[in-house]
Design an enzyme around this catalytic site. Sequence first.
Site, PDB file in Angstrom:
ATOM      1  N   GLY A 232       0.793  -1.248   0.000  1.00  0.00           N
ATOM      2  CA  GLY A 232       0.000   0.000   0.000  1.00  0.00           C
ATOM      3  C   GLY A 232       0.814   1.282   0.000  1.00  0.00           C
TER       4      GLY A 232
ATOM      5  N   ASP B 145       6.724  -8.614   5.480  1.00  0.00           N
ATOM      6  CA  ASP B 145       7.001  -9.334   4.239  1.00  0.00           C
ATOM      7  C   ASP B 145       5.859 -10.336   4.066  1.00  0.00           C
ATOM      8  OD1 ASP B 145       7.893 -11.128   2.285  1.00  0.00           O
ATOM      9  OD2 ASP B 145       9.985 -10.659   2.724  1.00  0.00           O
TER      10      ASP B 145
ATOM     11  N   TYR C  75      -3.030 -11.678 -17.942  1.00  0.00           N
ATOM     12  CA  TYR C  75      -2.310 -12.916 -18.319  1.00  0.00           C
ATOM     13  C   TYR C  75      -2.485 -14.008 -17.256  1.00  0.00           C
ATOM     14  CZ  TYR C  75       1.806 -10.822 -15.846  1.00  0.00           C
ATOM     15  OH  TYR C  75       2.665 -10.253 -14.949  1.00  0.00           O
TER      16      TYR C  75
ATOM     17  N   PRO D 180      -6.027  -5.472 -14.092  1.00  0.00           N
ATOM     18  CA  PRO D 180      -5.725  -4.223 -14.807  1.00  0.00           C
ATOM     19  C   PRO D 180      -4.853  -4.483 -16.035  1.00  0.00           C
ATOM     20  CG  PRO D 180      -4.918  -4.182 -12.498  1.00  0.00           C
ATOM     21  CD  PRO D 180      -5.215  -5.598 -12.855  1.00  0.00           C
TER      22      PRO D 180
ATOM     23  N   PRO E  81      -2.285  -2.058 -18.682  1.00  0.00           N
ATOM     24  CA  PRO E  81      -1.163  -1.190 -18.296  1.00  0.00           C
ATOM     25  C   PRO E  81      -1.597   0.117 -17.622  1.00  0.00           C
ATOM     26  CG  PRO E  81      -1.430  -1.236 -20.692  1.00  0.00           C
ATOM     27  CD  PRO E  81      -2.399  -2.228 -20.145  1.00  0.00           C
TER      28      PRO E  81
HETATM   29  C1  HXC Z   1      16.261 -12.387 -13.435  1.00  0.00           C
HETATM   30  C2  HXC Z   1      16.257 -11.793 -11.210  1.00  0.00           C
HETATM   31  C3  HXC Z   1      15.918 -10.454 -11.544  1.00  0.00           C
HETATM   32  C4  HXC Z   1      15.771 -10.132 -12.941  1.00  0.00           C
HETATM   33  C5  HXC Z   1      16.100 -10.600  -9.390  1.00  0.00           C
HETATM   34  N1  HXC Z   1      16.351 -11.821  -9.875  1.00  0.00           N
HETATM   35  N2  HXC Z   1      15.825  -9.746 -10.392  1.00  0.00           N
HETATM   36  N3  HXC Z   1      16.418 -12.753 -12.140  1.00  0.00           N
HETATM   37  N4  HXC Z   1      15.940 -11.131 -13.840  1.00  0.00           N
HETATM   38  N5  HXC Z   1      15.448  -8.908 -13.335  1.00  0.00           N
HETATM   39  C6  HXC Z   1      16.713 -13.024  -9.105  1.00  0.00           C
HETATM   40  C7  HXC Z   1      17.960 -12.774  -8.260  1.00  0.00           C
HETATM   41  O1  HXC Z   1      19.146 -12.975  -9.021  1.00  0.00           O
HETATM   42  C8  HXC Z   1      17.801 -13.834  -7.162  1.00  0.00           C
HETATM   43  O2  HXC Z   1      18.141 -15.121  -7.626  1.00  0.00           O
HETATM   44  C9  HXC Z   1      16.283 -13.864  -6.939  1.00  0.00           C
HETATM   45  O3  HXC Z   1      15.700 -13.336  -8.133  1.00  0.00           O
HETATM   46  C10 HXC Z   1      15.880 -13.000  -5.756  1.00  0.00           C
HETATM   47  O4  HXC Z   1      16.362 -11.674  -5.979  1.00  0.00           O
HETATM   48  P1  HXC Z   1      16.395 -10.577  -4.832  1.00  0.00           P
HETATM   49  O5  HXC Z   1      16.809  -9.298  -5.436  1.00  0.00           O
HETATM   50  O6  HXC Z   1      17.159 -11.111  -3.664  1.00  0.00           O
HETATM   51  O7  HXC Z   1      14.848 -10.556  -4.394  1.00  0.00           O
HETATM   52  P2  HXC Z   1      14.071  -9.519  -3.510  1.00  0.00           P
HETATM   53  O8  HXC Z   1      14.994  -8.552  -2.846  1.00  0.00           O
HETATM   54  O9  HXC Z   1      13.098 -10.270  -2.666  1.00  0.00           O
HETATM   55  O10 HXC Z   1      13.263  -8.619  -4.594  1.00  0.00           O
HETATM   56  C11 HXC Z   1      12.151  -9.083  -5.223  1.00  0.00           C
HETATM   57  C12 HXC Z   1      12.077  -8.645  -6.701  1.00  0.00           C
HETATM   58  C13 HXC Z   1      12.118  -7.116  -6.831  1.00  0.00           C
HETATM   59  C14 HXC Z   1      10.793  -9.242  -7.265  1.00  0.00           C
HETATM   60  C15 HXC Z   1      13.271  -9.232  -7.400  1.00  0.00           C
HETATM   61  O11 HXC Z   1      11.994  -6.758  -8.195  1.00  0.00           O
HETATM   62  C16 HXC Z   1      11.051  -6.419  -6.059  1.00  0.00           C
HETATM   63  O12 HXC Z   1      11.254  -6.115  -4.880  1.00  0.00           O
HETATM   64  N6  HXC Z   1       9.875  -6.164  -6.648  1.00  0.00           N
HETATM   65  C17 HXC Z   1       8.718  -5.562  -5.960  1.00  0.00           C
HETATM   66  C18 HXC Z   1       7.947  -4.620  -6.780  1.00  0.00           C
HETATM   67  C19 HXC Z   1       7.566  -5.106  -8.186  1.00  0.00           C
HETATM   68  O13 HXC Z   1       8.175  -6.042  -8.728  1.00  0.00           O
HETATM   69  N7  HXC Z   1       6.601  -4.400  -8.745  1.00  0.00           N
HETATM   70  C20 HXC Z   1       6.150  -4.676 -10.075  1.00  0.00           C
HETATM   71  C21 HXC Z   1       4.845  -5.353 -10.041  1.00  0.00           C
HETATM   72  S1  HXC Z   1       4.303  -5.180 -11.669  1.00  0.00           S
HETATM   73  P3  HXC Z   1      19.595 -15.799  -7.322  1.00  0.00           P
HETATM   74  O14 HXC Z   1      19.530 -17.118  -7.970  1.00  0.00           O
HETATM   75  O15 HXC Z   1      20.619 -14.859  -7.927  1.00  0.00           O
HETATM   76  O16 HXC Z   1      19.700 -15.865  -5.813  1.00  0.00           O
HETATM   77  C22 HXC Z   1       3.254  -6.367 -12.116  1.00  0.00           C
HETATM   78  C23 HXC Z   1       2.494  -5.914 -13.348  1.00  0.00           C
HETATM   79  C24 HXC Z   1       2.167  -6.966 -14.311  1.00  0.00           C
HETATM   80  O17 HXC Z   1       3.140  -7.372 -11.511  1.00  0.00           O
HETATM   81  C25 HXC Z   1       1.314  -6.521 -15.495  1.00  0.00           C
HETATM   82  C26 HXC Z   1       1.745  -5.346 -16.317  1.00  0.00           C
HETATM   83  C27 HXC Z   1       0.790  -5.031 -17.451  1.00  0.00           C
HETATM   84  P1  NAP Z   2       4.556  -1.445  -7.247  1.00  0.00           P
HETATM   85  O1  NAP Z   2       4.404   0.007  -6.945  1.00  0.00           O
HETATM   86  O2  NAP Z   2       5.921  -1.998  -7.431  1.00  0.00           O
HETATM   87  O3  NAP Z   2       3.796  -2.251  -6.111  1.00  0.00           O
HETATM   88  C1  NAP Z   2       4.195  -3.471  -5.584  1.00  0.00           C
HETATM   89  C2  NAP Z   2       4.164  -3.360  -4.074  1.00  0.00           C
HETATM   90  O4  NAP Z   2       4.360  -4.658  -3.509  1.00  0.00           O
HETATM   91  C3  NAP Z   2       5.236  -2.445  -3.502  1.00  0.00           C
HETATM   92  O5  NAP Z   2       4.637  -1.485  -2.656  1.00  0.00           O
HETATM   93  C4  NAP Z   2       6.138  -3.374  -2.700  1.00  0.00           C
HETATM   94  O6  NAP Z   2       6.619  -2.715  -1.525  1.00  0.00           O
HETATM   95  C5  NAP Z   2       5.178  -4.507  -2.364  1.00  0.00           C
HETATM   96  N1  NAP Z   2       5.903  -5.763  -2.126  1.00  0.00           N
HETATM   97  C6  NAP Z   2       6.759  -6.406  -2.956  1.00  0.00           C
HETATM   98  N2  NAP Z   2       7.262  -7.485  -2.375  1.00  0.00           N
HETATM   99  C7  NAP Z   2       6.706  -7.552  -1.139  1.00  0.00           C
HETATM  100  C8  NAP Z   2       6.831  -8.446  -0.056  1.00  0.00           C
HETATM  101  N3  NAP Z   2       7.627  -9.518  -0.108  1.00  0.00           N
HETATM  102  N4  NAP Z   2       6.119  -8.198   1.080  1.00  0.00           N
HETATM  103  C9  NAP Z   2       5.307  -7.120   1.156  1.00  0.00           C
HETATM  104  N5  NAP Z   2       5.141  -6.238   0.159  1.00  0.00           N
HETATM  105  C10 NAP Z   2       5.840  -6.459  -0.972  1.00  0.00           C
HETATM  106  O7  NAP Z   2       3.758  -1.836  -8.584  1.00  0.00           O
HETATM  107  P2  NAP Z   2       2.245  -1.576  -9.048  1.00  0.00           P
HETATM  108  O8  NAP Z   2       2.298  -1.404 -10.512  1.00  0.00           O
HETATM  109  O9  NAP Z   2       1.593  -0.550  -8.210  1.00  0.00           O
HETATM  110  O10 NAP Z   2       1.569  -2.996  -8.769  1.00  0.00           O
HETATM  111  C11 NAP Z   2       0.487  -3.149  -7.861  1.00  0.00           C
HETATM  112  C12 NAP Z   2      -0.340  -4.367  -8.253  1.00  0.00           C
HETATM  113  O11 NAP Z   2      -0.946  -4.176  -9.521  1.00  0.00           O
HETATM  114  C13 NAP Z   2       0.463  -5.665  -8.370  1.00  0.00           C
HETATM  115  O12 NAP Z   2      -0.301  -6.747  -7.886  1.00  0.00           O
HETATM  116  C14 NAP Z   2       0.657  -5.810  -9.850  1.00  0.00           C
HETATM  117  O13 NAP Z   2       0.859  -7.147 -10.242  1.00  0.00           O
HETATM  118  C15 NAP Z   2      -0.684  -5.289 -10.339  1.00  0.00           C
HETATM  119  N6  NAP Z   2      -0.715  -4.877 -11.747  1.00  0.00           N
HETATM  120  C16 NAP Z   2      -0.081  -3.731 -12.126  1.00  0.00           C
HETATM  121  C17 NAP Z   2      -0.170  -3.333 -13.440  1.00  0.00           C
HETATM  122  C18 NAP Z   2       0.462  -2.062 -13.918  1.00  0.00           C
HETATM  123  O14 NAP Z   2       0.393  -1.801 -15.115  1.00  0.00           O
HETATM  124  N7  NAP Z   2       1.035  -1.250 -13.065  1.00  0.00           N
HETATM  125  C19 NAP Z   2      -0.888  -4.101 -14.358  1.00  0.00           C
HETATM  126  C20 NAP Z   2      -1.499  -5.273 -13.927  1.00  0.00           C
HETATM  127  C21 NAP Z   2      -1.423  -5.657 -12.602  1.00  0.00           C
HETATM  128  P3  NAP Z   2       8.031  -3.036  -0.831  1.00  0.00           P
HETATM  129  O15 NAP Z   2       9.069  -3.045  -1.881  1.00  0.00           O
HETATM  130  O16 NAP Z   2       8.157  -1.929   0.197  1.00  0.00           O
HETATM  131  O17 NAP Z   2       7.879  -4.375  -0.154  1.00  0.00           O
END
Ligand code: HXC
Ligand code: NAP
Length: 308
Positions: A23, A73, A155, A196, A198
């Site tokens: 959030g 987490d 997807y 959603p 994009p």
């Molecule tokens: C390949 C990757 C990678 C990458 C990390 N890894 N990034 N592998 N490509 N880009 C691998 C690392 O090498 C490691 O494996 C393992 O994943 C864990 O990585 P960490 O960095 O230690 O993980 P962590 O700190 O928990 O971070 C999680 C994360 C990070 C998912 C990697 O991106 C994150 O915090 N994301 C949160 C926000 C987010 O992703 N928001 C977007 C949501 S958008 P090894 O083997 O090296 O140990 C969404 C929209 C979809 O869902 C639809 C759009 C239209």
């Molecule tokens: P975002 O800002 O990156 O949001 C993801 C959130 O998840 C962050 O606040 C992150 O906070 C939290 N998070 C990640 N790992 C976590 C963990 N282990 N524990 C607790 N919190 C965690 O991206 P967003 O675009 O707003 O995405 C929100 C939602 O919309 C997601 O479910 C995504 O799949 C969905 N969605 C987005 C799009 C788009 O176009 N933006 C399209 C389709 C669906 P911390 O890093 O502080 O943990």
Amino acid sequence: MTYSDGMLKEGALKGKTILITGGGTGLGKSMGTYFSELGANLVITSRKLEVLQKTAEEIHAKTGNQVLPVECDVREYEQVEKVIEQSKKQFGQVDVLLNNAAGNFISPTERLSHRAFDTVVDIVLKGSYNFTLAMGKSWIGDEHPGNILSIVTTYAWTGSGYVVPSAAAKAGVLAMTRSLAVEWARYGIRCNAIAPGPFPTKGAWDRLLPGNLKAKFDPANKVPVGRVGEHQELANLASYLVSDYSAYVNGEVITIDGGEWLKGAGEFNQLDQVPEELWDAMELSRKGGTKMKMMWLYLRGMLKMRRK
Ligand code: HXC
Ligand code: NAP
């Protein structure tokens, strides 16, 4: 009135406490801000307390309503239970759970380590079932009605290359939503999802369109209505689903993507690339027009298509 205006009546969420995972940023923050404008108390949770605190202050300053930031987490069940405990201590009860936290990145699947696969699936699927299970047990035990809204993606049912862990996990969240909508309705718990298309956020855009991919694959180009989503549009839909106005909506996934996924699915939809001149040439050929005119239209059409 436009799609970027708030839609629900003032006070529509007054008295409700809404717990939002992820959030502090992006769509979770936007939905939370609108819920708070409509009178709700919020609990926002994610891994970064500083980010949560800043968001909580911002929302409270804007709306005057309470926002409790709690670090957690979503992959850790004990931490999840503590968030619920703290929320109940502060607000008496939680009324709505919004499963919004996610992790994602793009990669050819064969390049992923098994840990990378785990990371995304654990945040998205395990995180959602951790909160759903803990919240469900709490509501059922307290004989309190509940409402769960999960943010998935389109997807979740089409699948998608290059984001396979996310696709597999979101499909799981959708299956859980539909299953519990039936199983837990007897306890007064509703479950729905939003898919959603994009919507620009830093979290999604930086990870899914890194570097110059943004310029090459402009997401708006894939959307029939010709644009990406505005956060308020999603906030409007989410507010309806977390409110009592939607009391008869249960087990549903509502897509908000301007027609994006259907455009990809329809066999002949790519023919929107065909310019008018080529359609004219084809029509003339059917109706027996002159060869010269047909050739001229055909060449102009082909040139236009090549330039696109
Ligand atoms: C390949 C990757 C990678 C990458 C990390 N890894 N990034 N592998 N490509 N880009 C691998 C690392 O090498 C490691 O494996 C393992 O994943 C864990 O990585 P960490 O960095 O230690 O993980 P962590 O700190 O928990 O971070 C999680 C994360 C990070 C998912 C990697 O991106 C994150 O915090 N994301 C949160 C926000 C987010 O992703 N928001 C977007 C949501 S958008 P090894 O083997 O090296 O140990 C969404 C929209 C979809 O869902 C639809 C759009 C239209
Ligand atoms: P975002 O800002 O990156 O949001 C993801 C959130 O998840 C962050 O606040 C992150 O906070 C939290 N998070 C990640 N790992 C976590 C963990 N282990 N524990 C607790 N919190 C965690 O991206 P967003 O675009 O707003 O995405 C929100 C939602 O919309 C997601 O479910 C995504 O799949 C969905 N969605 C987005 C799009 C788009 O176009 N933006 C399209 C389709 C669906 P911390 O890093 O502080 O943990």
